[in-house]
Design a protein around this motif. Structure first.
Motif, PDB file in Angstrom:
ATOM      1  N   THR A 134      -6.244 -12.897  40.586  1.00  0.00           N
ATOM      2  CA  THR A 134      -5.250 -13.039  41.647  1.00  0.00           C
ATOM      3  C   THR A 134      -5.274 -14.461  42.189  1.00  0.00           C
ATOM      4  OG1 THR A 134      -4.518 -12.192  43.801  1.00  0.00           O
ATOM      5  CG2 THR A 134      -6.894 -12.265  43.418  1.00  0.00           C
ATOM      6  N   LEU A 135      -4.131 -14.897  42.680  1.00  0.00           N
ATOM      7  CA  LEU A 135      -4.041 -16.183  43.367  1.00  0.00           C
ATOM      8  C   LEU A 135      -4.025 -16.018  44.879  1.00  0.00           C
ATOM      9  CD1 LEU A 135      -1.341 -17.953  41.145  1.00  0.00           C
ATOM     10  CD2 LEU A 135      -3.794 -18.483  41.237  1.00  0.00           C
ATOM     11  N   ASP A 136      -3.629 -14.823  45.343  1.00  0.00           N
ATOM     12  CA  ASP A 136      -3.439 -14.636  46.785  1.00  0.00           C
ATOM     13  C   ASP A 136      -4.046 -13.343  47.326  1.00  0.00           C
ATOM     14  OD1 ASP A 136      -1.750 -12.779  45.636  1.00  0.00           O
ATOM     15  OD2 ASP A 136       0.111 -13.763  46.266  1.00  0.00           O
ATOM     16  N   PHE A 137      -4.728 -12.562  46.503  1.00  0.00           N
ATOM     17  CA  PHE A 137      -5.312 -11.268  46.872  1.00  0.00           C
ATOM     18  C   PHE A 137      -4.241 -10.261  47.299  1.00  0.00           C
ATOM     19  CE2 PHE A 137      -8.965 -14.040  47.029  1.00  0.00           C
ATOM     20  CZ  PHE A 137      -9.971 -13.248  46.505  1.00  0.00           C
ATOM     21  N   ILE A 138      -3.019 -10.511  46.890  1.00  0.00           N
ATOM     22  CA  ILE A 138      -1.917  -9.567  47.127  1.00  0.00           C
ATOM     23  C   ILE A 138      -1.387  -9.056  45.792  1.00  0.00           C
ATOM     24  CG2 ILE A 138       0.420  -9.294  48.066  1.00  0.00           C
ATOM     25  CD1 ILE A 138      -0.309 -11.420  50.142  1.00  0.00           C
ATOM     26  N   ARG A 139      -1.090  -9.969  44.878  1.00  0.00           N
ATOM     27  CA  ARG A 139      -0.615  -9.623  43.541  1.00  0.00           C
ATOM     28  C   ARG A 139      -1.739  -9.845  42.543  1.00  0.00           C
ATOM     29  NH1 ARG A 139       3.363 -11.836  46.547  1.00  0.00           N
ATOM     30  NH2 ARG A 139       2.352 -13.867  46.314  1.00  0.00           N
ATOM     31  N   PHE A 140      -1.982  -8.834  41.699  1.00  0.00           N
ATOM     32  CA  PHE A 140      -3.079  -8.876  40.741  1.00  0.00           C
ATOM     33  C   PHE A 140      -2.564  -8.673  39.322  1.00  0.00           C
ATOM     34  CE2 PHE A 140      -5.253  -8.120  44.652  1.00  0.00           C
ATOM     35  CZ  PHE A 140      -6.548  -8.590  44.488  1.00  0.00           C
ATOM     36  N   ASP A 141      -3.187  -9.360  38.379  1.00  0.00           N
ATOM     37  CA  ASP A 141      -2.973  -9.129  36.956  1.00  0.00           C
ATOM     38  C   ASP A 141      -4.204  -8.435  36.390  1.00  0.00           C
ATOM     39  OD1 ASP A 141      -0.611 -10.641  37.160  1.00  0.00           O
ATOM     40  OD2 ASP A 141      -1.674 -12.502  36.683  1.00  0.00           O
ATOM     41  N   ILE A 142      -3.989  -7.498  35.466  1.00  0.00           N
ATOM     42  CA  ILE A 142      -5.074  -6.781  34.825  1.00  0.00           C
ATOM     43  C   ILE A 142      -5.323  -7.347  33.440  1.00  0.00           C
ATOM     44  CG2 ILE A 142      -5.913  -4.528  34.056  1.00  0.00           C
ATOM     45  CD1 ILE A 142      -5.606  -4.696  37.024  1.00  0.00           C
ATOM     46  N   ARG A 143      -6.570  -7.574  33.112  1.00  0.00           N
ATOM     47  CA  ARG A 143      -6.918  -8.064  31.776  1.00  0.00           C
ATOM     48  C   ARG A 143      -6.711  -6.950  30.760  1.00  0.00           C
ATOM     49  NH1 ARG A 143     -11.052 -12.137  30.117  1.00  0.00           N
ATOM     50  NH2 ARG A 143     -11.437 -11.855  27.894  1.00  0.00           N
ATOM     51  N   SER A 144      -5.921  -7.238  29.725  1.00  0.00           N
ATOM     52  CA  SER A 144      -5.614  -6.272  28.670  1.00  0.00           C
ATOM     53  C   SER A 144      -5.814  -6.944  27.320  1.00  0.00           C
ATOM     54  CB  SER A 144      -4.165  -5.791  28.791  1.00  0.00           C
ATOM     55  OG  SER A 144      -3.884  -5.329  30.092  1.00  0.00           O
ATOM     56  N   ARG A 145      -5.711  -6.140  26.265  1.00  0.00           N
ATOM     57  CA  ARG A 145      -5.761  -6.678  24.916  1.00  0.00           C
ATOM     58  C   ARG A 145      -4.546  -6.182  24.152  1.00  0.00           C
ATOM     59  NH1 ARG A 145     -10.210  -9.280  23.747  1.00  0.00           N
ATOM     60  NH2 ARG A 145      -9.749  -9.289  21.522  1.00  0.00           N
ATOM     61  N   SER A 146      -3.872  -7.094  23.493  1.00  0.00           N
ATOM     62  CA  SER A 146      -2.696  -6.754  22.704  1.00  0.00           C
ATOM     63  C   SER A 146      -2.915  -7.246  21.277  1.00  0.00           C
ATOM     64  CB  SER A 146      -1.447  -7.416  23.300  1.00  0.00           C
ATOM     65  OG  SER A 146      -1.518  -8.826  23.145  1.00  0.00           O
ATOM     66  N   PHE A 199      -0.224  -5.882  37.704  1.00  0.00           N
ATOM     67  CA  PHE A 199      -0.369  -4.506  38.159  1.00  0.00           C
ATOM     68  C   PHE A 199       0.780  -4.186  39.116  1.00  0.00           C
ATOM     69  CE2 PHE A 199      -1.764  -1.220  41.071  1.00  0.00           C
ATOM     70  CZ  PHE A 199      -2.221  -0.254  40.194  1.00  0.00           C
ATOM     71  N   GLY A 200       1.363  -2.995  38.955  1.00  0.00           N
ATOM     72  CA  GLY A 200       2.457  -2.589  39.839  1.00  0.00           C
ATOM     73  C   GLY A 200       3.823  -2.853  39.263  1.00  0.00           C
ATOM     74  N   GLU A 201       3.891  -3.415  38.057  1.00  0.00           N
ATOM     75  CA  GLU A 201       5.198  -3.624  37.448  1.00  0.00           C
ATOM     76  C   GLU A 201       5.908  -2.280  37.287  1.00  0.00           C
ATOM     77  OE1 GLU A 201       6.380  -7.214  35.757  1.00  0.00           O
ATOM     78  OE2 GLU A 201       5.795  -6.816  37.823  1.00  0.00           O
ATOM     79  N   GLY A 202       7.149  -2.194  37.755  1.00  0.00           N
ATOM     80  CA  GLY A 202       7.919  -0.972  37.636  1.00  0.00           C
ATOM     81  C   GLY A 202       7.633   0.040  38.721  1.00  0.00           C
ATOM     82  N   ARG A 203       6.673  -0.263  39.642  1.00  0.00           N
ATOM     83  CA  ARG A 203       6.346   0.662  40.716  1.00  0.00           C
ATOM     84  C   ARG A 203       7.276   0.460  41.905  1.00  0.00           C
ATOM     85  NH1 ARG A 203       1.193   2.981  40.231  1.00  0.00           N
ATOM     86  NH2 ARG A 203       0.052   2.232  38.405  1.00  0.00           N
ATOM     87  N   ALA A 204       7.042   1.220  42.946  1.00  0.00           N
ATOM     88  CA  ALA A 204       7.920   1.180  44.114  1.00  0.00           C
ATOM     89  C   ALA A 204       7.967  -0.211  44.718  1.00  0.00           C
ATOM     90  CB  ALA A 204       7.436   2.189  45.153  1.00  0.00           C
ATOM     91  N   GLU A 205       6.815  -0.934  44.716  1.00  0.00           N
ATOM     92  CA  GLU A 205       6.791  -2.265  45.292  1.00  0.00           C
ATOM     93  C   GLU A 205       7.787  -3.181  44.580  1.00  0.00           C
ATOM     94  OE1 GLU A 205       3.074  -4.531  45.387  1.00  0.00           O
ATOM     95  OE2 GLU A 205       2.453  -3.204  47.013  1.00  0.00           O
ATOM     96  N   GLY A 206       7.748  -3.130  43.224  1.00  0.00           N
ATOM     97  CA  GLY A 206       8.657  -3.962  42.466  1.00  0.00           C
ATOM     98  C   GLY A 206      10.102  -3.572  42.670  1.00  0.00           C
ATOM     99  N   ARG A 207      10.353  -2.266  42.741  1.00  0.00           N
ATOM    100  CA  ARG A 207      11.731  -1.821  42.930  1.00  0.00           C
ATOM    101  C   ARG A 207      12.273  -2.252  44.285  1.00  0.00           C
ATOM    102  NH1 ARG A 207       9.580   2.783  40.323  1.00  0.00           N
ATOM    103  NH2 ARG A 207       9.324   3.890  42.293  1.00  0.00           N
ATOM    104  N   ALA A 208      11.431  -2.214  45.305  1.00  0.00           N
ATOM    105  CA  ALA A 208      11.887  -2.652  46.626  1.00  0.00           C
ATOM    106  C   ALA A 208      12.238  -4.136  46.607  1.00  0.00           C
ATOM    107  CB  ALA A 208      10.800  -2.379  47.668  1.00  0.00           C
TER     108      ALA A 208
END
Length: 483
Positions: A200-212, A221-230
């Motif tokens: 995180t850069l601001d302790f509000i928005r977080f990225d999760i480490r994944s493997r592709s 984290f939260g992509e497509g959730r209520a926060e993003g829709r708002a």
């Protein structure tokens, strides 16, 4: 010696004082005295809330805003800020797999360091995220090479627990802070703790480490959730744009366990059940641009023993780059055996080239209800990791966890001499090394802990998790007077 005394804010006269309530540590050169330290209530959650493993982080080099990062309840709905929340909430019990499985954070001014700031849930419901990503791989392979497996959901659920926060390589231009946390994942032997990572850069928005298929991926984290829709509604995005955003989230890889230098995921040694497990729980501290991850785990030889009697060990992994494909070294055993359910936090001491460790312990004396729970603190003689092995952690028999190195904490309890000292943590600078609020700058450290025995708001005691208060306390250390 005079320089050390000045750094600790101690006069020569004070250093000459001998107190029978003091104990010696740091290779016989330091002493900690019980009593007279500041203590208080840090946070009393509502009956539907929980808190534990509270780390306070000073995110700037000197004084400035503090971040509280801790383990909390899984949100029942879209999370809301505590500020302005006036509606009542029904008492809650840890009856579901994901209860006790989110990470919350919030900022506060330095002068308010002894009270929980308004916070919001940041990471939670990992099981559902992972389940979607794995189902996509099953349905959409079509001859393509599959990505490395991510953790999968289990009965216990993959919830975000026991966060450990540290800054990235600021000396190398990395502006992120990283939160390592634990999740329960299935293995051939059963459910084991796995180490996951967020940034995180601001302790509000977080990225999760994944493997592709392409390697490491950082998925918001939260992509497509209520926060993003708002946010999309506020920005006036089209329905098609919202569908695209949600589809992108659905296609994102799920969270994956962090790898060590051998390419293996960082997993607890043994399978287990329950929400109070301490395997892989610890702290991360930076010394000489090297990350030191000290943690407790069950001894591999005890995996077949009953949960309540499995002995523990203190382990160390190191890293020079938290963004590497293989983050951590192989584990190094520092101390063993330790009693079952041991929990130790290790960090560089404030203003000294020593390690300091805070760990669960019991006082030597009993009450009618048995041992009195406390938190012990000891210092090593230097910064060599092996110097921790020379400490005497407990008196014999070790299984009772008695020690003379206890702080003598007074806060909390049920009024009859019973105390709970669970999920303790402390205040650090951004690199995980001990720090204190400016109002307690003469102190050596600032502890937080959860008391599952102390009643919640209005005397509530229906749950051992929800509504239970978190406390804080300081401790002081000084050089041993020359004889």
């Amino acid at each position: 010696m005079a320089g050390l005394m000045a750094a600790l804010g101690i006069s020569g006269a004070a250093a000459q004082t001998t107190d029978t309530s003091c104990y010696v540590t740091g290779g016989g050169t330091l002493e900690i005295c019980r009593g007279g330290e500041a203590e208080g209530v840090f946070f009393t959650p509502r009956a539907c809330e929980s808190a534990g493993s509270v780390q306070l982080v000073r995110t700037t080099p000197a004084t400035g805003p503090l971040q509280a990062v801790y383990q909390a309840e899984t949100p029942l709905a879209a999370p809301k800020s505590r500020r302005g929340e006036t509606e009542a909430c029904a008492p809650r019990r840890a009856a579901e797999a994901l209860d006790g499985g989110s990470i919350r954070s919030g900022a506060m001014p330095e002068q308010l360091a002894t009270a929980m700031p308004p916070t919001q849930a940041r990471l939670w419901e990992m099981a559902r995220t992972v389940a979607r990503s794995q189902e996509r791989r099953r349905r959409g392979g079509r001859g393509r090479a599959e990505a490395p497996p991510a953790p999968v959901p289990t009965e216990e659920g993959i919830a975000a627990r026991h966060p450990m926060t540290v800054a990235g390589r600021a000396w190398g231009g990395d502006a992120y802070s990283y939160v390592f946390f634990l999740a329960a994942v299935p293995t051939e032997s059963g459910q084991r703790h796995a180490l996951l990572q967020a940034r995180t850069l601001d302790f509000i928005r977080f990225d999760i480490r994944s493997r592709s298929l392409d390697g490491i991926a950082w998925t918001p984290f939260g992509e497509g959730r209520a926060e993003g829709r708002a946010q999309e509604r506020a920005e006036g995005r089209s329905r098609r744009g919202r569908r695209s955003r949600a589809q992108a989230a659905a296609d994102a890889p799920g969270p994956s366990a962090v790898l060590d230098e051998t390419g293996a995921p960082v997993l607890g040694n043994c399978a287990g059940q329950g929400l109070d497990r301490t395997d892989l729980v610890g702290a991360i501290s930076v010394v000489d641009q090297v990350y030191h991850y000290y943690y407790t785990d069950v001894l591999p030889s005890d995996c077949g023993a009953p949960m309540a009697s499995r002995r523990m060990g203190l382990y160390l992994r190191t890293s020079r780059d938290l963004t590497a494909d293989r983050v951590w070294s192989a584990p190094r055993t520092i101390a063993e055996p330790l009693p079952a359910q041991s929990l130790m936090r290790v960090a560089k001491a404030r203003d000294m080239d020593r390690w300091v460790v805070a760990y669960r312990c019991n006082r030597p004396a009993n009450t009618m209800d048995g041992p009195v729970a406390d938190i012990c603190v000891q210092y090593s003689a230097d910064l060599a990791p092996g110097s921790l092995a020379g400490l005497t952690w407990f008196s014999e028999p070790q299984a009772i966890m008695r020690s003379t190195a206890y702080l003598g904490l007074r806060s909390g309890g049920d009024g009859s001499g019973r105390f709970g000292r669970s999920q303790h943590f402390w205040m650090t600078d951004r690199y995980g090394n001990l720090a204190t609020p400016t109002s307690y700058q003469a102190k050596a450290g600032f502890l937080t802990w959860l008391d599952r025995v102390a009643p919640g708001p209005g005397g509530a005691n229906g749950s051992s998790v929800f509504g239970r208060p978190v406390y804080w306390a300081t401790w002081s250390v000084r050089p041993v007077a020359a004889k």
